[in-house]
Each structure stands twice: as C-alpha cells, then as structure tokens.
Design a protein around this motif. Structure first.
Motif, PDB file in Angstrom:
ATOM      1  N   GLU A   1      67.519  -7.481 -18.645  1.00  0.00           N
ATOM      2  CA  GLU A   1      66.427  -7.579 -17.685  1.00  0.00           C
ATOM      3  C   GLU A   1      66.930  -8.367 -16.487  1.00  0.00           C
ATOM      4  N   TYR A   2      66.789  -7.791 -15.303  1.00  0.00           N
ATOM      5  CA  TYR A   2      67.312  -8.416 -14.085  1.00  0.00           C
ATOM      6  C   TYR A   2      66.311  -9.396 -13.487  1.00  0.00           C
ATOM      7  N   LYS A   3      66.835 -10.434 -12.837  1.00  0.00           N
ATOM      8  CA  LYS A   3      66.004 -11.443 -12.188  1.00  0.00           C
ATOM      9  C   LYS A   3      66.003 -11.271 -10.666  1.00  0.00           C
ATOM     10  N   LEU A   4      67.114 -10.811 -10.093  1.00  0.00           N
ATOM     11  CA  LEU A   4      67.210 -10.681  -8.638  1.00  0.00           C
ATOM     12  C   LEU A   4      66.520  -9.429  -8.110  1.00  0.00           C
ATOM     13  N   ILE A   5      66.441  -8.404  -8.938  1.00  0.00           N
ATOM     14  CA  ILE A   5      65.734  -7.183  -8.570  1.00  0.00           C
ATOM     15  C   ILE A   5      64.668  -6.920  -9.617  1.00  0.00           C
ATOM     16  N   LYS A   6      63.675  -6.110  -9.268  1.00  0.00           N
ATOM     17  CA  LYS A   6      62.657  -5.695 -10.247  1.00  0.00           C
ATOM     18  C   LYS A   6      63.237  -4.542 -11.027  1.00  0.00           C
ATOM     19  N   GLY A   7      63.740  -4.834 -12.216  1.00  0.00           N
ATOM     20  CA  GLY A   7      64.283  -3.755 -13.011  1.00  0.00           C
ATOM     21  C   GLY A   7      64.958  -4.227 -14.270  1.00  0.00           C
ATOM     22  N   PHE A   8      65.595  -3.281 -14.951  1.00  0.00           N
ATOM     23  CA  PHE A   8      66.247  -3.553 -16.223  1.00  0.00           C
ATOM     24  C   PHE A   8      67.294  -2.487 -16.503  1.00  0.00           C
ATOM     25  N   ALA A   9      68.195  -2.786 -17.431  1.00  0.00           N
ATOM     26  CA  ALA A   9      69.180  -1.822 -17.911  1.00  0.00           C
ATOM     27  C   ALA A   9      68.727  -1.374 -19.297  1.00  0.00           C
ATOM     28  N   ALA A  10      69.007  -0.117 -19.623  1.00  0.00           N
ATOM     29  CA  ALA A  10      68.561   0.413 -20.909  1.00  0.00           C
ATOM     30  C   ALA A  10      69.487   1.517 -21.390  1.00  0.00           C
ATOM     31  N   LYS A  11      69.393   1.796 -22.686  1.00  0.00           N
ATOM     32  CA  LYS A  11      69.979   2.988 -23.284  1.00  0.00           C
ATOM     33  C   LYS A  11      68.811   3.769 -23.841  1.00  0.00           C
ATOM     34  N   ALA A  12      68.639   5.015 -23.374  1.00  0.00           N
ATOM     35  CA  ALA A  12      67.458   5.778 -23.760  1.00  0.00           C
ATOM     36  C   ALA A  12      67.731   7.272 -23.703  1.00  0.00           C
ATOM     37  N   PRO A  13      66.932   8.054 -24.443  1.00  0.00           N
ATOM     38  CA  PRO A  13      67.043   9.508 -24.352  1.00  0.00           C
ATOM     39  C   PRO A  13      66.655   9.986 -22.950  1.00  0.00           C
ATOM     40  N   ALA A  14      67.329  11.017 -22.468  1.00  0.00           N
ATOM     41  CA  ALA A  14      67.083  11.533 -21.120  1.00  0.00           C
ATOM     42  C   ALA A  14      65.638  11.966 -20.926  1.00  0.00           C
ATOM     43  N   LYS A  15      65.007  12.503 -21.944  1.00  0.00           N
ATOM     44  CA  LYS A  15      63.640  13.013 -21.823  1.00  0.00           C
ATOM     45  C   LYS A  15      62.659  11.913 -21.433  1.00  0.00           C
ATOM     46  N   ILE A  16      62.767  10.739 -22.045  1.00  0.00           N
ATOM     47  CA  ILE A  16      61.834   9.655 -21.712  1.00  0.00           C
ATOM     48  C   ILE A  16      62.137   9.115 -20.317  1.00  0.00           C
ATOM     49  N   LEU A  17      63.395   9.154 -19.896  1.00  0.00           N
ATOM     50  CA  LEU A  17      63.743   8.683 -18.549  1.00  0.00           C
ATOM     51  C   LEU A  17      63.111   9.573 -17.484  1.00  0.00           C
ATOM     52  N   GLU A  18      63.043  10.875 -17.760  1.00  0.00           N
ATOM     53  CA  GLU A  18      62.367  11.792 -16.831  1.00  0.00           C
ATOM     54  C   GLU A  18      60.893  11.424 -16.713  1.00  0.00           C
ATOM     55  N   SER A  19      60.271  11.097 -17.841  1.00  0.00           N
ATOM     56  CA  SER A  19      58.857  10.717 -17.833  1.00  0.00           C
ATOM     57  C   SER A  19      58.635   9.424 -17.058  1.00  0.00           C
ATOM     58  N   VAL A  20      59.471   8.422 -17.312  1.00  0.00           N
ATOM     59  CA  VAL A  20      59.337   7.127 -16.627  1.00  0.00           C
ATOM     60  C   VAL A  20      59.462   7.314 -15.122  1.00  0.00           C
ATOM     61  N   GLN A  21      60.358   8.178 -14.701  1.00  0.00           N
ATOM     62  CA  GLN A  21      60.578   8.375 -13.267  1.00  0.00           C
ATOM     63  C   GLN A  21      59.385   9.046 -12.595  1.00  0.00           C
ATOM     64  N   THR A  22      58.647   9.865 -13.310  1.00  0.00           N
ATOM     65  CA  THR A  22      57.543  10.601 -12.689  1.00  0.00           C
ATOM     66  C   THR A  22      56.184   9.938 -12.837  1.00  0.00           C
ATOM     67  N   TRP A  23      56.064   8.819 -13.558  1.00  0.00           N
ATOM     68  CA  TRP A  23      54.768   8.197 -13.798  1.00  0.00           C
ATOM     69  C   TRP A  23      54.092   7.635 -12.565  1.00  0.00           C
ATOM     70  N   GLY A  24      54.764   6.798 -11.831  1.00  0.00           N
ATOM     71  CA  GLY A  24      54.105   6.034 -10.774  1.00  0.00           C
ATOM     72  C   GLY A  24      53.911   6.814  -9.494  1.00  0.00           C
ATOM     73  N   ASN A  25      52.683   6.781  -8.966  1.00  0.00           N
ATOM     74  CA  ASN A  25      52.434   7.376  -7.659  1.00  0.00           C
ATOM     75  C   ASN A  25      52.818   6.398  -6.557  1.00  0.00           C
ATOM     76  N   ASP A  26      52.497   5.119  -6.760  1.00  0.00           N
ATOM     77  CA  ASP A  26      52.757   4.102  -5.752  1.00  0.00           C
ATOM     78  C   ASP A  26      54.077   3.377  -5.975  1.00  0.00           C
ATOM     79  N   TYR A  27      54.556   3.358  -7.212  1.00  0.00           N
ATOM     80  CA  TYR A  27      55.756   2.596  -7.553  1.00  0.00           C
ATOM     81  C   TYR A  27      56.770   3.532  -8.198  1.00  0.00           C
ATOM     82  N   HIS A  28      57.684   4.020  -7.403  1.00  0.00           N
ATOM     83  CA  HIS A  28      58.650   5.001  -7.899  1.00  0.00           C
ATOM     84  C   HIS A  28      59.878   4.302  -8.475  1.00  0.00           C
ATOM     85  N   ALA A  29      60.185   4.635  -9.713  1.00  0.00           N
ATOM     86  CA  ALA A  29      61.365   4.088 -10.371  1.00  0.00           C
ATOM     87  C   ALA A  29      62.610   4.808  -9.857  1.00  0.00           C
ATOM     88  N   VAL A  30      63.640   4.037  -9.614  1.00  0.00           N
ATOM     89  CA  VAL A  30      64.944   4.608  -9.298  1.00  0.00           C
ATOM     90  C   VAL A  30      65.786   4.430 -10.549  1.00  0.00           C
TER      91      VAL A  30
END
Length: 98
Positions: free
Chosen positions: A55-84
């Motif tokens: 979990e990063y402190k200097l930026i809003k974010g984190f590192a993870a190991k995850a299946p590609a399918k859930i990463l696609e879902s996480v990226q498309t969830w937010g209308n106002d807050y887009h995950a990179v």
C-alpha cells in the motif's frame, strides 16, 4: 441444505479464482478519491483470490497480484474516480548501449 449448497459454491469460486493466472499490477487513483473506493477495490481483489502486496503512502494506490478479470472490473467501476492499472515491472537506470 441451502446453506451447504451456498457454502460449496462459494468455496468452489475461491478455489477456481486462486487457479486463474495472477498479474502483478500497480493500481493508482486521483488524489481526491475517497478511501472507501480503494478499500472496495482491495476487498474485491482479495475476494477474487488475489492479494495486496503493498500500500503506497505518496500516491493513492496499492500493488497487487490478481486475476485479470477482476482488474477489468475494478478499472470500470468508478465514474468519478478512474483507476489506472499498470503492470508492475522492474525499472532500471543502467543502460547497456556501447
């Protein structure tokens, strides 16, 4: 009886999720993103059989190991807050040009 069926299905989903190929990624969000959005993404990754590796402190974010399918879902969830979401990889400043 229903509880046993639901438990069996949930356990099967966890086992199948753990068998999917895992991608090492860095997930970052804009600074104004509320913490509950990050928590929701981390919880979804964990539920899909992935894991949060840092979990990063200097930026809003984190590192993870995850299946590609859930990463696609996480990226498309937010209308106002887009995950990179970008692949986590080694970076070097040493060049081998001669």
């Amino acid at each position: 009886m229903k509880l046993a069926i639901i438990s069996t299905l949930a356990m099967s989903a966890i086992v199948l999720g753990a068998q999917l190929p895992q991608k090492a990624v860095i997930v970052s969000y804009p600074d104004e993103t509320p913490d509950h959005i990050l928590d929701q993404a981390k919880d979804a990754i964990k539920a899909a059989g992935g894991m949060i590796t840092h979990e990063y402190k200097l930026i809003k974010g984190f590192a993870a190991k995850a299946p590609a399918k859930i990463l696609e879902s996480v990226q498309t969830w937010g209308n106002d807050y887009h995950a990179v979401i970008e692949e986590d990889q080694m970076v070097s400043i040493v060049t081998t040009d001669e």
